[in-house]
Every structure is written in C-alpha cells, then in structure tokens.
Design a protein around this motif. Sequence first.
Motif, PDB file in Angstrom:
ATOM      1  N   ALA A  66       0.833  -1.205   0.000  1.00 49.23           N
ATOM      2  CA  ALA A  66       0.000   0.000   0.000  1.00 49.23           C
ATOM      3  C   ALA A  66       0.865   1.252   0.000  1.00 49.23           C
ATOM      4  O   ALA A  66       0.618   2.192  -0.764  1.00 49.23           O
ATOM      5  CB  ALA A  66      -0.943  -0.011   1.201  1.00 49.23           C
ATOM      6  N   ALA A  67       1.885   1.271   0.843  1.00 47.21           N
ATOM      7  CA  ALA A  67       2.762   2.438   0.922  1.00 47.21           C
ATOM      8  C   ALA A  67       3.504   2.667  -0.398  1.00 47.21           C
ATOM      9  O   ALA A  67       3.613   3.803  -0.868  1.00 47.21           O
ATOM     10  CB  ALA A  67       3.758   2.271   2.060  1.00 47.21           C
ATOM     11  N   LYS A  68       3.993   1.595  -1.000  1.00 43.30           N
ATOM     12  CA  LYS A  68       4.731   1.729  -2.261  1.00 43.30           C
ATOM     13  C   LYS A  68       3.828   2.211  -3.396  1.00 43.30           C
ATOM     14  O   LYS A  68       4.285   2.886  -4.310  1.00 43.30           O
ATOM     15  CB  LYS A  68       5.394   0.400  -2.643  1.00 43.30           C
ATOM     16  CG  LYS A  68       6.610   0.068  -1.793  1.00 43.30           C
ATOM     17  CD  LYS A  68       7.218  -1.261  -2.219  1.00 43.30           C
ATOM     18  CE  LYS A  68       8.427  -1.610  -1.392  1.00 43.30           C
ATOM     19  NZ  LYS A  68       9.660  -1.041  -1.905  1.00 43.30           N
ATOM     20  N   LEU A  69       2.538   1.854  -3.328  1.00 43.76           N
ATOM     21  CA  LEU A  69       1.597   2.283  -4.361  1.00 43.76           C
ATOM     22  C   LEU A  69       0.944   3.622  -4.040  1.00 43.76           C
ATOM     23  O   LEU A  69       0.269   4.204  -4.883  1.00 43.76           O
ATOM     24  CB  LEU A  69       0.510   1.213  -4.563  1.00 43.76           C
ATOM     25  CG  LEU A  69       0.964  -0.086  -5.225  1.00 43.76           C
ATOM     26  CD1 LEU A  69      -0.169  -1.102  -5.227  1.00 43.76           C
ATOM     27  CD2 LEU A  69       1.451   0.171  -6.648  1.00 43.76           C
ATOM     28  N   GLY A  70       1.102   4.091  -2.808  1.00 44.80           N
ATOM     29  CA  GLY A  70       0.508   5.362  -2.420  1.00 44.80           C
ATOM     30  C   GLY A  70      -0.990   5.286  -2.182  1.00 44.80           C
ATOM     31  O   GLY A  70      -1.715   6.238  -2.460  1.00 44.80           O
ATOM     32  N   VAL A  71      -1.442   4.134  -1.684  1.00 36.52           N
ATOM     33  CA  VAL A  71      -2.866   3.944  -1.390  1.00 36.52           C
ATOM     34  C   VAL A  71      -3.013   3.370   0.016  1.00 36.52           C
ATOM     35  O   VAL A  71      -2.029   3.010   0.659  1.00 36.52           O
ATOM     36  CB  VAL A  71      -3.544   2.996  -2.418  1.00 36.52           C
ATOM     37  CG1 VAL A  71      -3.435   3.550  -3.823  1.00 36.52           C
ATOM     38  CG2 VAL A  71      -2.950   1.592  -2.359  1.00 36.52           C
ATOM     39  N   SER A  72      -4.247   3.265   0.486  1.00 33.74           N
ATOM     40  CA  SER A  72      -4.501   2.654   1.789  1.00 33.74           C
ATOM     41  C   SER A  72      -4.607   1.137   1.635  1.00 33.74           C
ATOM     42  O   SER A  72      -4.766   0.623   0.520  1.00 33.74           O
ATOM     43  CB  SER A  72      -5.804   3.195   2.376  1.00 33.74           C
ATOM     44  OG  SER A  72      -6.895   2.767   1.583  1.00 33.74           O
ATOM     45  N   ILE A  73      -4.557   0.439   2.750  1.00 36.60           N
ATOM     46  CA  ILE A  73      -4.727  -1.012   2.721  1.00 36.60           C
ATOM     47  C   ILE A  73      -6.138  -1.353   2.242  1.00 36.60           C
ATOM     48  O   ILE A  73      -6.333  -2.286   1.463  1.00 36.60           O
ATOM     49  CB  ILE A  73      -4.432  -1.630   4.107  1.00 36.60           C
ATOM     50  CG1 ILE A  73      -2.957  -1.435   4.441  1.00 36.60           C
ATOM     51  CG2 ILE A  73      -4.789  -3.113   4.139  1.00 36.60           C
ATOM     52  CD1 ILE A  73      -2.564  -1.835   5.843  1.00 36.60           C
ATOM     53  N   ALA A  74      -7.119  -0.564   2.682  1.00 36.18           N
ATOM     54  CA  ALA A  74      -8.495  -0.771   2.218  1.00 36.18           C
ATOM     55  C   ALA A  74      -8.583  -0.531   0.709  1.00 36.18           C
ATOM     56  O   ALA A  74      -9.321  -1.232   0.007  1.00 36.18           O
ATOM     57  CB  ALA A  74      -9.445   0.157   2.962  1.00 36.18           C
ATOM     58  N   GLY A  75      -7.831   0.438   0.215  1.00 31.59           N
ATOM     59  CA  GLY A  75      -7.796   0.702  -1.221  1.00 31.59           C
ATOM     60  C   GLY A  75      -7.252  -0.477  -2.001  1.00 31.59           C
ATOM     61  O   GLY A  75      -7.725  -0.775  -3.101  1.00 31.59           O
ATOM     62  N   LEU A  76      -6.255  -1.159  -1.432  1.00 28.31           N
ATOM     63  CA  LEU A  76      -5.742  -2.381  -2.074  1.00 28.31           C
ATOM     64  C   LEU A  76      -6.851  -3.409  -2.193  1.00 28.31           C
ATOM     65  O   LEU A  76      -7.026  -4.024  -3.241  1.00 28.31           O
ATOM     66  CB  LEU A  76      -4.608  -2.994  -1.246  1.00 28.31           C
ATOM     67  CG  LEU A  76      -3.228  -2.388  -1.315  1.00 28.31           C
ATOM     68  CD1 LEU A  76      -2.273  -3.166  -0.419  1.00 28.31           C
ATOM     69  CD2 LEU A  76      -2.706  -2.362  -2.732  1.00 28.31           C
TER      70      LEU A  76
END
Length: 127
Positions: A66-76
Amino acid sequence: MTSHQSTQTMKPATAAKKLGVYIEATPAEFREGAVSRAELDELRANPPQWLQDLRRNGPHPRPVVAAKLGVSIAGLARGGVTEPLTTDQIETLKQESPEWLVRERATQAEVRKEAARIKKKHAERND
C-alpha cells in the motif's frame, strides 16, 4: 535486592511486521522461534542477506505494498489486491496504472490533504 530482568520476546509474525517483511517469505529458522528485542534491534541494525533481499524484492506484506503504491490497505482490497506482491509486480502496477489505482491514489491524496488541514487548524487554535 537483585533486579532480574527477563528477556522480552515476540512471536516471529510480530517481528516480521516490525521489520516490514512478509512472514511466509522469511527463513524457517526465523518463523520457528521467538525473537527477542535485542535480536530485533540487531536485525534492524545489521540486516542479514535474506532480510535485505526480502526488503528489496519482496514479496511484501499489504502495508508495504500500500505504501509503495501510495494507497490505503483498504484501497488495495477495493482494487482486488489481497496477496503479497513482489517489487516487480508493484512496479508493473504503477506502470499500467489501472483505473482503481488512479482512483485510490486520488482518494489517499484527499485524505492526506484533509489531515493536514485539520492539523493546521488545531495548531492555529493552540497558538
């Protein structure tokens, strides 16, 4: 009176989480025993080759992905990413930039912007 300090230990899964690595990808000897705070500190200070390789290549746990993609875990999860990903898979996702990733990055940017606004407002109030 003698002070007896016991060595604090943690489960390997907790240590893996603190190290930012996927527990299933760690060596068996790491997964099978408890990890002391001193051992954790040593792993952080002088990471062995397996830890360096895991951090560089993955597979990475969801918080790292999530951090590497710049999104939240919920977003994943909303994007259908439920499994650990390697660094190459993350880079491929970034290059392909699927619609869900663009949307989740925008959402995350709004969340950060709002958090900064609230923090600034609280700071102004406290001055």
